[in-house]
Motif scaffolding. Structure first.
Motif, PDB file in Angstrom:
ATOM      1  N   LEU A 127      34.848  45.536  38.882  1.00  0.00           N
ATOM      2  CA  LEU A 127      34.907  44.080  38.742  1.00  0.00           C
ATOM      3  C   LEU A 127      33.490  43.526  38.715  1.00  0.00           C
ATOM      4  N   GLU A 128      33.069  43.011  37.586  1.00  0.00           N
ATOM      5  CA  GLU A 128      31.724  42.448  37.426  1.00  0.00           C
ATOM      6  C   GLU A 128      31.494  41.314  38.426  1.00  0.00           C
ATOM      7  N   GLY A 129      30.355  41.361  39.096  1.00  0.00           N
ATOM      8  CA  GLY A 129      29.994  40.305  40.044  1.00  0.00           C
ATOM      9  C   GLY A 129      30.657  40.442  41.392  1.00  0.00           C
ATOM     10  N   GLY A 130      31.582  41.381  41.532  1.00  0.00           N
ATOM     11  CA  GLY A 130      32.219  41.657  42.811  1.00  0.00           C
ATOM     12  C   GLY A 130      33.025  40.508  43.381  1.00  0.00           C
ATOM     13  N   TYR A 131      33.297  40.631  44.679  1.00  0.00           N
ATOM     14  CA  TYR A 131      34.109  39.618  45.352  1.00  0.00           C
ATOM     15  C   TYR A 131      33.417  38.264  45.351  1.00  0.00           C
ATOM     16  N   LYS A 132      32.113  38.261  45.478  1.00  0.00           N
ATOM     17  CA  LYS A 132      31.399  36.983  45.525  1.00  0.00           C
ATOM     18  C   LYS A 132      31.687  36.149  44.276  1.00  0.00           C
TER      19      LYS A 132
END
Length: 183
Positions: A127-132
């Motif tokens: 997932l690009e950019g992660g949870y943030k």
């Protein structure tokens, strides 16, 4: 083609930080969660590779918290007879280190346990950019609706403990520099 070469990737991918891994955007992830890909995938699993305090501080709905190599090995052993088209989506806070590392580790263990080119989980994404980034754009799909960064001041002792343990989890690993071909 997916990891076993049997078909094309089901999800729309993008160029990400980890050129050796397939990357999806937060909008594609939202489409997966909302059922936009039901015709092409049987099911999906979201693997949240952040530390437990981060996960408990807010995560994508239905995500599974697996943050160690032992956890990945147990996951693979518990799911060794997957027959349907199941995709895995890995992430951590920014999807730049922990998520990609555990995704690669799962692929390596999956290759060891199966006869080439067969894989238990041939279709995996980051997932690009992660949870943030996901949280910033899709709070309504997070539970609880919150975001706790890894370096939060209330978890200084936790981060020290997890980082000291993670050094032993990665002992003996060579620094991986992905080889990328761009056309």
């Amino acid at each position: 083609m997916i990891g076993d070469g049997s078909r094309r990737y089901a999800l729309r991918t993008m160029t990400g930080k980890n050129c050796d891994l397939k990357t999806i955007s937060h909008n594609t992830m939202t489409g997966v969660i909302n059922g936009s890909y039901e015709e092409v995938i049987s099911c999906y699993r979201i693997i949240d590779c952040r530390y437990p305090y981060e996960y408990e501080g807010g995560h994508i709905k239905n995500a599974e918290n697996i943050y160690t190599k032992n956890g990945i090995i147990e996951f693979l052993e518990d799911n060794c007879d997957v027959a349907k088209r199941q995709v895995l989506i890995f992430h951590c806070e920014f999807s730049s280190e922990r998520g990609p590392r555990l995704c690669r580790f799962l692929r390596s263990k999956d290759r060891q346990r199966n006869n080439y080119p067969l894989l238990t989980f041939p279709e995996m994404y980051i997932l690009e950019g992660g949870y943030k980034q996901f949280y910033q754009n899709h709070k309504e799909l997070c539970e609880p609706v919150d975001y706790l960064p890894m370096l939060h001041k209330d978890h200084v002792d936790d981060i020290k403990r997890f980082r000291s343990k993670s050094k032993s989890w990665t002992a003996g690993e060579k620094k991986r520099i992905p080889f990328c071909l761009y056309s």
